[in-house]
Structure formats: C-alpha cells, structure tokens
Design an enzyme around this catalytic site. Sequence first.
Site: not given
Ligand code: NI
Length: 149
Positions: A88-89, A131
């Site tokens: 995950c960013l 998301e």
């Molecule tokens: Ni994420």
Amino acid sequence: MALRTIRTYGDELLRKKSKVVDKIDDRILTLIEDMKETMYHANGVGLAAPQVGILKRVVVIDVGDGPISLINPEIIETSGSYIDEEGCLSIPGKEGAVERPKYVTVKALNENGEEVIIKGEDLLARAFCHEIDHLNGVLFVDKIIEGDE
Ligand code: NI
C-alpha cells in the site's frame, strides 16, 4: 493537475469512513485527476481519496490496462479466492499475504455520473477490494494472514 501528499500509516484519517459523493463537481474531477497523477508518480496500482486526506468515496486504479476512476464504488458480487502479497502506498516498505476474492464485480459512477459495472479478476479484483477497504478505514495490514507478519 497536481501531486497530492500521500498520508502514511499512523495518520488517523486513514482509519475514518469516507462519505458518499452526492455531486460530481469540479472539485471531485480535479481530485480524480490529481489522484491519478499521484498514483502514477508513486508507481502504485491504486489510490483512494482518504490516502490524500479527502474523506470521499473516490478511488483510482491502474493495474496496467489504463486508469479506472470509481465514484461511490460498491462490491456487488465476488467469487473464488486466492492469496497474494499486497502492499500500500500509505505503508511504504511493508508487504504481506492477504486472501482476496479471485473475481469481483463493482458498481460505481464514472466521471460523467453514469453508473458503470466492472468485472475484475486477480490483481484488478484485489485492487477493487483493497481500495474500497480504504474508504471504510480498513488497511491491508488488518488482513495479513497469520504467520506472514
Ligand atoms: Ni492502499
């Protein structure tokens, strides 16, 4: 278009539930464009609005087949399951095995306010789930399979 700052793990905003978009105005369209740019800049395959500090139900995804923007996305059908490494960013450097459905069908609005139904398989199905989890304050680290911490 502009890059937005990605919130990282520990930021309380990532744990909040995002609100339904009731009007697709210029602010939402700019948000979507900025989110795409931010996602590509960070070499991600998906980004949800709360990750850039906006608690609205908006996500962008690109698993290599071009960008998909989803407003108020809802999972309407799933089938199968498989386990794969996920990241995950908002949690740089962390990966872990998560079980997700193999097939996911999502209903959402596009940028023109039209209802769209999109079927995803494998990575796209995983991205839909990951998301949409963000919109509910859920992070993939909550779902890492025991033993893969
Ligand atoms: Ni994420």
